[in-house]
Design a protein around this motif. Structure first.
Motif, mmCIF file in Angstrom:
data_model
loop_
_atom_site.group_PDB
_atom_site.id
_atom_site.type_symbol
_atom_site.label_atom_id
_atom_site.label_comp_id
_atom_site.label_asym_id
_atom_site.label_seq_id
_atom_site.Cartn_x
_atom_site.Cartn_y
_atom_site.Cartn_z
ATOM 1 N N ARG A 270 46.896 40.584 43.785
ATOM 2 C CA ARG A 270 47.194 39.226 43.320
ATOM 3 C C ARG A 270 47.900 38.413 44.402
ATOM 4 O O ARG A 270 47.565 37.247 44.643
ATOM 5 C CB ARG A 270 48.067 39.301 42.065
ATOM 6 N N THR A 271 48.873 39.035 45.082
ATOM 7 C CA THR A 271 49.569 38.327 46.170
ATOM 8 C C THR A 271 48.606 37.968 47.295
ATOM 9 O O THR A 271 48.607 36.832 47.799
ATOM 10 C CB THR A 271 50.710 39.203 46.710
ATOM 11 N N LYS A 272 47.771 38.936 47.681
ATOM 12 C CA LYS A 272 46.807 38.673 48.744
ATOM 13 C C LYS A 272 45.793 37.632 48.315
ATOM 14 O O LYS A 272 45.372 36.777 49.106
ATOM 15 C CB LYS A 272 46.107 39.974 49.116
ATOM 16 N N LYS A 273 45.393 37.691 47.043
ATOM 17 C CA LYS A 273 44.418 36.724 46.522
ATOM 18 C C LYS A 273 44.955 35.296 46.607
ATOM 19 O O LYS A 273 44.250 34.375 47.068
ATOM 20 C CB LYS A 273 44.100 37.067 45.064
ATOM 21 N N GLU A 274 46.185 35.103 46.183
ATOM 22 C CA GLU A 274 46.767 33.764 46.228
ATOM 23 C C GLU A 274 46.933 33.285 47.664
ATOM 24 O O GLU A 274 46.738 32.097 47.961
ATOM 25 C CB GLU A 274 48.118 33.765 45.508
ATOM 26 N N THR A 275 47.263 34.210 48.567
ATOM 27 C CA THR A 275 47.394 33.835 49.982
ATOM 28 C C THR A 275 46.049 33.397 50.557
ATOM 29 O O THR A 275 45.944 32.374 51.255
ATOM 30 C CB THR A 275 47.959 35.009 50.790
ATOM 31 N N ILE A 276 45.000 34.174 50.249
ATOM 32 C CA ILE A 276 43.668 33.838 50.760
ATOM 33 C C ILE A 276 43.198 32.516 50.157
ATOM 34 O O ILE A 276 42.609 31.670 50.856
ATOM 35 C CB ILE A 276 42.683 34.972 50.438
ATOM 36 N N LYS A 277 43.437 32.308 48.878
ATOM 37 C CA LYS A 277 43.028 31.057 48.230
ATOM 38 C C LYS A 277 43.730 29.857 48.856
ATOM 39 O O LYS A 277 43.103 28.820 49.105
ATOM 40 C CB LYS A 277 43.320 31.128 46.734
ATOM 41 N N ALA A 278 45.034 29.997 49.104
ATOM 42 C CA ALA A 278 45.771 28.888 49.725
ATOM 43 C C ALA A 278 45.266 28.615 51.132
ATOM 44 O O ALA A 278 45.084 27.457 51.530
ATOM 45 C CB ALA A 278 47.268 29.216 49.750
ATOM 46 N N THR A 279 45.005 29.681 51.894
ATOM 47 C CA THR A 279 44.487 29.506 53.256
ATOM 48 C C THR A 279 43.110 28.865 53.240
ATOM 49 O O THR A 279 42.808 27.972 54.051
ATOM 50 C CB THR A 279 44.427 30.869 53.967
ATOM 51 N N TYR A 280 42.263 29.305 52.318
ATOM 52 C CA TYR A 280 40.908 28.740 52.210
ATOM 53 C C TYR A 280 40.963 27.266 51.820
ATOM 54 O O TYR A 280 40.235 26.431 52.375
ATOM 55 C CB TYR A 280 40.108 29.532 51.186
ATOM 56 N N THR A 281 41.834 26.938 50.867
ATOM 57 C CA THR A 281 41.959 25.536 50.445
ATOM 58 C C THR A 281 42.451 24.665 51.591
ATOM 59 O O THR A 281 41.950 23.549 51.806
ATOM 60 C CB THR A 281 42.924 25.438 49.257
ATOM 61 N N ALA A 282 43.432 25.168 52.348
ATOM 62 C CA ALA A 282 43.943 24.401 53.493
ATOM 63 C C ALA A 282 42.863 24.221 54.559
ATOM 64 O O ALA A 282 42.701 23.129 55.121
ATOM 65 C CB ALA A 282 45.166 25.100 54.084
ATOM 66 N N ALA A 283 42.110 25.290 54.838
ATOM 67 C CA ALA A 283 41.036 25.187 55.830
ATOM 68 C C ALA A 283 39.951 24.228 55.366
ATOM 69 O O ALA A 283 39.396 23.450 56.158
ATOM 70 C CB ALA A 283 40.441 26.577 56.101
#
Length: 263
Positions: free
Chosen positions: A134-147
């Protein structure tokens, strides 16, 4: 024929894969994977609860059998004290059968307790993995949204995005139409000034009026020139203007006046 079918199948799979790649959102895929892990964790917890329930039921049965065994032992002891050896033997026989059941139940209880401990440990490990995912998922989602946002901003600044491309085309069309209208207006003015086109409003000037306006403009220039010469010579502007006016009038009068002799 088989080669053609294989090629068609490969092309279809390639196009389908490309379409799926465009439609896939990594954030949705991560959320779906997390949901599946939660469902698996829920199943493991339910299994732990079921095993614990079975273990508890065996414990209740063991308590009942042990209570009955103790009661039969007391009854056999009392019957033997009263000289009823037959009753004491029957009580001890029943107690022996109960003891066999107690032994079997204790074996099952030990097995269920081991399974419960294993499932509990597995549930704890799975819970840790789910929390980490879950922590990694939220990190990847935030990074993807920013990119994704950064890419859209870059496309907007560079003008290669679809929205900005449409805006650029609209601006280009507006500029082209404006330039075309300006060119048409200038051509019409030139045609009207040359007399090739008639002005229906009657405002346009003919050649004579245009010549008069030109001469008037030239006179104004001469007067301004005389004024500047007078300022440089130290005279007054009014004298220079009057002198220039009288000089121009004298130039306009004929120099040789015809004389008529008296006869």
């Amino acid at each position: 024929m088989s080669g053609v079918m294989k090629r068609m199948g490969m092309i279809f799979r390639a196009k389908a894969n490309k379409a799926l790649d465009r439609a896939e959102d990594p954030r949705e895929t991560l959320d779906y994977s997390y949901q599946k892990q939660l469902e698996l964790l829920q199943k493991v917890r339910r299994g732990v609860a079921d095993v614990a329930t079975s273990r508890k039921r065996l414990e209740l049965q063991l308590n009942q059998l042990q209570s009955q065994s103790s009661k039969l032992e007391d009854q056999g002891r009392k019957a033997l004290a009263l000289g009823r050896e037959d009753l004491a033997r029957e009580a001890l026989s029943r107690r022996a059968a109960l003891q066999q059941q107690v032994t079997d139940l204790e074996t099952q209880h030990s097995t269920l307790q081991g399974e419960e401990e294993k499932l509990t440990l597995a549930a704890q490990r799975l819970q840790a993995k789910v929390d980490a995912f879950r922590t990694k998922k939220e990190t990847i989602k935030a990074t993807y949204t920013a990119a994704q946002a950064q890419t859209r901003i870059g496309e907007a600044f560079s003008g290669i995005s679809e929205e900005m491309g449409d805006v650029g085309l609209a601006i280009q069309r507006a500029e082209d139409k404006t330039a075309q209208l300006q060119a048409r207006a200038g051509a019409l003015d030139e045609l009207m000034a040359s007399g090739a086109l008639d002005d229906p409003t009657g405002i346009a000037k003919d050649d004579l009026q245009a010549e008069l306006d030109r001469l008037s403009g030239g006179t104004d220039v001469e007067l301004e020139l005389q004024r500047m010469k007078a300022e440089l010579a130290g005279g007054t502007p009014q004298q220079a203007i009057e002198g220039g006016t009288s000089q121009s009038q004298s130039q306009q009068q004929p120099q040789d006046t015809p004389r008529f002799d008296k006869q």
